[in-house]
Write an enzyme that holds these catalytic residues in place. Structure first.
Site, PDB file in Angstrom:
ATOM      1  N   HIS A 249       0.659  -1.349  -0.093  1.00 43.28           N
ATOM      2  CA  HIS A 249      -0.022  -0.160   0.054  1.00 43.28           C
ATOM      3  C   HIS A 249       0.928   1.110  -0.070  1.00 43.28           C
ATOM      4  O   HIS A 249       2.063   1.401   0.900  1.00 43.28           O
ATOM      5  CB  HIS A 249      -1.024  -0.018   1.297  1.00 43.28           C
ATOM      6  CG  HIS A 249      -1.867   0.974   1.195  1.00 43.28           C
ATOM      7  ND1 HIS A 249      -2.150   2.357   1.215  1.00 43.28           N
ATOM      8  CD2 HIS A 249      -3.495   0.742   1.085  1.00 43.28           C
ATOM      9  CE1 HIS A 249      -3.080   2.835   1.325  1.00 43.28           C
ATOM     10  NE2 HIS A 249      -3.874   1.930   1.089  1.00 43.28           N
ATOM     11  N   ARG A 272      -6.915   9.836  -0.117  1.00 39.09           N
ATOM     12  CA  ARG A 272      -6.672  10.315  -1.459  1.00 39.09           C
ATOM     13  C   ARG A 272      -8.004  10.237  -2.320  1.00 39.09           C
ATOM     14  O   ARG A 272      -8.160  11.074  -3.074  1.00 39.09           O
ATOM     15  CB  ARG A 272      -5.676   9.378  -2.159  1.00 39.09           C
ATOM     16  CG  ARG A 272      -4.294   9.668  -1.577  1.00 39.09           C
ATOM     17  CD  ARG A 272      -3.240   8.520  -1.973  1.00 39.09           C
ATOM     18  NE  ARG A 272      -3.395   7.188  -1.402  1.00 39.09           N
ATOM     19  CZ  ARG A 272      -3.516   6.052  -2.182  1.00 39.09           C
ATOM     20  NH1 ARG A 272      -3.559   6.355  -3.726  1.00 39.09           N
ATOM     21  NH2 ARG A 272      -3.672   5.217  -1.519  1.00 39.09           N
TER      22      ARG A 272
END
Length: 470
Positions: A249, A272
């Site tokens: 990740h 995000r």
């Protein structure tokens, strides 16, 4: 119908889903085993949400989606790995999974985010203070704990109980052997066993075997995530597939008080998805489409950002704070995120540009609501505005790539049966769901699909067991 108990190994969302469906829908008793001392596994930490298509929530926001589009996104992300039939099931059953959580457990799941690699917003979470993984796990586990007290003949939960062997007889599962915290061994007779024991991202030994290049990266996984289920299933003859496909990740928070820690708190992808951007501290500029797939964002950080820590800066606007107040308050409480004026961001993170240039970078990003982003990002939400100054506040934290999820595991079929190397069910009564299984994600998992996989294949395993017991 046989009344013998189904043994479920693991108390993450896959195990909790399987147990709830067996008990509530089919009235089949369950015995749940977990080597940890608490319920929830890694599922309880999931912070972005759960995917679903063609849902009531999507219709409310006038979002057009379909299982076909979701499957296409999943297949594209898988990059030729995995089993497309399983990906199709994941997508096709996703609206049923969302509806099940809403109707059976009264979860709202009324908000959406578009995460990396998704064509539309389909990752559901609830308005309220609880993160999605914690909220969902709590609802399902509370129901089972209540039943364990009021109907112990229907639900038994044994924590601090490590499964060490599965016994078979004439091609069928016959018993489960486990060890309690005192080292004493116990055996439970069982004609059905469902492995929901999770991945192996915490195991340096297994990472060294399957993905040695990742051994020195930090991880977001709990210390229980050591691949015990994969090892036991391999010993039985399961077909382990895609074991070298380990997801890194791109954004694990760096704790400024413990920068070298090998465990990192995940910076949820929704940060995000709902507007956060990544800056390269070596340039003070954006360098990647933050909403492409996780593997691509990770590769960009490792290529462009400072090599000593592979650090990038996650920057979020004050406007975004209103959307994710509870999350950001928690991250600030943990001192993983700061609220700073842009002038202080420049000095604190030693950026090679001045505050005016940083304002210009964020203002340029904010204009991509009306023109194309040269880096390719198409979802521009909660932007910074075009009138910001060096005194404008932002929310900022340092992030780095982290070992997060293992896509590989024991191959299953669309009935959640564990498959042997002959491409047939390995043993009668042997099932798997969640991260212990392989084939659902290929080489890269989409955000929001881990919780979904647990619900889809946990419910599937329960249905298959009930059908077989008729």
């Amino acid at each position: 119908m046989s009344s013998s108990s189904v043994v479920i190994i693991g108390t993450g969302l896959a195990g909790l889903t399987t147990a709830n469906e067996l008990v509530n829908k089919y009235n089949i008793p369950v015995t749940i085993l977990d080597k940890a001392s608490s319920i929830g596994g890694n599922s309880i930490k999931a912070s972005s949400g759960i995917n679903g298509t063609s849902t009531e929530t999507q219709r409310h926001f006038h979002i057009e989606d379909s299982p076909c589009l979701f499957e296409d996104d999943t297949v594209k992300s898988a990059k030729g790995k995995g089993v497309q039939e399983l990906m199709g099931k994941l997508a096709n059953d996703s609206p049923l999974a969302i509806d099940w959580l809403k109707t059976e457990f009264d979860l709202k799941l009324d908000l959406l985010a578009q995460l990396g690699g998704h064509s539309v917003a389909r990752t559901h979470r609830s308005s309220g203070k609880l993160p999605p993984g914690f909220e969902i796990v709590s609802a399902l586990s509370n129901n089972l704990k209540k039943l364990a007290e009021t109907k112990p003949e229907l639900v038994k939960i044994h924590l601090d109980s490590k499964v060490v062997n599965i016994h078979e007889n004439n091609g069928s599962v016959s018993a489960v052997e486990y060890e309690d915290k005192d080292g004493e061994k116990h055996t439970i007779n069982a004609s059905d066993v469902v492995f929901c024991s999770g991945g192996f991202s915490f195991s340096k030994e297994m990472l060294k075997e399957y993905a040695p290049e990742l051994v020195n990266l930090p991880t977001t996984n709990g210390q229980q995530t050591t691949g015990d289920g994969q090892r036991l299933l391999q010993k039985l003859g399961a077909d382990l597939i895609d074991m070298d496909q380990v997801q890194v990740h791109p954004t694990g928070f760096i704790d400024p008080n413990d920068r070298k820690s090998s465990w990192k708190f995940l910076a949820a992808e929704s940060l995000r998805g709902l507007g956060g951007i990544l800056l390269n501290p070596a340039t003070g500029r954006r360098f990647v489409n933050e909403l492409t797939t996780r593997d691509v964002v990770t590769e960009a950080i490792q290529k462009h950002c400072p090599q000593d820590e592979n650090t990038s800066l996650l920057v979020m606007s004050e406007k975004m704070y209103k959307d994710l107040k509870n999350n950001l308050d928690f991250y600030m409480f943990k001192k993983l995120v700061q609220k700073l004026p842009l002038s202080q961001v420049v000095s604190e993170y030693k950026l090679p540009i001045d505050a005016t240039q940083l304002c210009q970078e964020l203002q340029a990003y904010s204009t991509f609501t009306t023109k194309a982003d040269p880096l390719g990002r198409t979802v521009i939400l909660n932007e910074f505005g075009t009138d910001i100054t060096p005194e404008t506040n932002v929310f900022i934290g340092e992030v780095t790539p982290v070992v997060h999820f293992t896509m590989g595991g024991a191959r299953i079929n669309v009935k959640a049966q564990v498959i042997g190397k002959s491409n047939e069910p390995l043993l009668k009564g042997l099932y798997a769901a969640g991260e212990v299984s392989g084939g659902v994600h290929g080489s890269n998992r989409l955000g929001g699909s881990s919780l979904l996989e647990c619900v889809v294949f946990g419910r599937t395993a329960a249905g298959s067991i009930a059908e077989d017991r008729k």
